[in-house]
Scaffold this motif. Structure first.
Motif, PDB file in Angstrom:
ATOM      1  N   SER A 240       0.875  -1.170   0.000  1.00 38.77           N
ATOM      2  CA  SER A 240       0.000   0.000   0.000  1.00 38.77           C
ATOM      3  C   SER A 240       0.914   1.221   0.000  1.00 38.77           C
ATOM      4  O   SER A 240       2.135   1.098   0.143  1.00 38.77           O
TER       5      SER A 240
ATOM      6  N   THR B 125      -0.951   3.917 -15.060  1.00 35.12           N
ATOM      7  CA  THR B 125      -0.517   4.347 -13.741  1.00 35.12           C
ATOM      8  C   THR B 125       0.860   3.759 -13.510  1.00 35.12           C
ATOM      9  O   THR B 125       1.057   2.552 -13.685  1.00 35.12           O
TER      10      THR B 125
ATOM     11  N   LEU C  45       1.888   0.096 -12.922  1.00 39.20           N
ATOM     12  CA  LEU C  45       1.051  -0.452 -11.850  1.00 39.20           C
ATOM     13  C   LEU C  45      -0.329  -0.841 -12.356  1.00 39.20           C
ATOM     14  O   LEU C  45      -0.993  -1.676 -11.750  1.00 39.20           O
ATOM     15  N   GLY C  46      -0.763  -0.229 -13.446  1.00 42.64           N
ATOM     16  CA  GLY C  46      -2.091  -0.534 -13.976  1.00 42.64           C
ATOM     17  C   GLY C  46      -2.348   0.236 -15.256  1.00 42.64           C
ATOM     18  O   GLY C  46      -1.587   1.131 -15.634  1.00 42.64           O
TER      19      GLY C  46
ATOM     20  N   LEU D  64      -5.865   1.258  -7.069  1.00 37.40           N
ATOM     21  CA  LEU D  64      -4.502   1.788  -6.991  1.00 37.40           C
ATOM     22  C   LEU D  64      -4.432   3.104  -6.219  1.00 37.40           C
ATOM     23  O   LEU D  64      -3.438   3.827  -6.304  1.00 37.40           O
TER      24      LEU D  64
ATOM     25  N   ILE E 168      -2.792  -3.371  -2.433  1.00 40.48           N
ATOM     26  CA  ILE E 168      -2.513  -3.706  -3.828  1.00 40.48           C
ATOM     27  C   ILE E 168      -1.833  -5.064  -3.875  1.00 40.48           C
ATOM     28  O   ILE E 168      -0.735  -5.238  -3.330  1.00 40.48           O
TER      29      ILE E 168
ATOM     30  N   LEU F 225      -0.242  -6.911 -10.461  1.00 37.11           N
ATOM     31  CA  LEU F 225       0.339  -5.806 -11.212  1.00 37.11           C
ATOM     32  C   LEU F 225       0.772  -6.272 -12.601  1.00 37.11           C
ATOM     33  O   LEU F 225       1.162  -7.427 -12.778  1.00 37.11           O
TER      34      LEU F 225
END
Length: 184
Positions: A38, A92, A111-112, A144, A150, A155
């Protein structure tokens, strides 16, 4: 456990000019059962594109292309933001930054969102940067967002590996590995 992620790194000289780019593999090693992270927001200057963040992740070790990286080192800064690029792509990203007297380094990992292209040299970086249409701060809601748990395996580019456990005692032990490539 080991979680591996692909990304790219940029080296910049003292004049802040890009001088080198390379593909990266980030390996994050955690204790068994630690499979998430996180983050929280830190103070970020208004002229920055991404939010400065403090990442909460209990790691045993982390390496980039096989070289040890101390993610808790105060000279290493992390930021999260959104890159808008190409034909309606949005990603992201986590940016890890550190520097020495002569150069600064920025490691970028998705990350996304839309997967980032593999960027392995200055020409590919220049083409990617030319396709950028905008930047945004870290997502304020969703999976996110700051404070969200997370899942490391969720990921983009994540490869998860579980290791065999070799137990010892507080006394002198002879440790023997298990099947595979052992590191004790």
């Amino acid at each position: 456990m080991r979680f591996q992620y692909s990304g790219f790194g940029i080296a910049r000289n003292a004049a802040d000019l890009d001088v080198a780019v390379q593909l990266l593999e980030l390996d994050v090693f955690t204790q068994s059962g630690v499979d998430s992270l996180s983050y929280s927001l830190e103070a970020t200057p208004a002229d920055e594109s991404f939010d400065n963040v403090s990442v909460s992740l209990e790691t045993v070790a982390a390496t980039v292309n096989g070289r040890s990286v101390d993610l808790d080192d105060p000279s290493v800064s992390t930021s999260i933001g959104i890159v808008e690029w190409g034909a309606s792509n949005s990603t992201t990203v986590l940016a890890v930054n550190f520097s020495d007297a002569a150069e600064s380094f920025e490691y970028i990992f998705a990350l996304g969102g839309t997967p980032l292209p593999a960027i392995a040299n200055i020409i590919e970086l220049t083409e990617f940067e030319a396709s950028i249409t905008g930047f945004g701060r870290a997502p304020s809601t969703g999976p996110l967002a700051p404070g969200a748990i997370i899942d490391l395996a969720s990921l983009p580019t994540a490869v998860e590996t579980t290791f065999n456990v070799v137990n010892g005692t507080p006394e002198d032990d002879t440790l023997e590995g298990t099947a595979g490539n052992d590191l004790i």
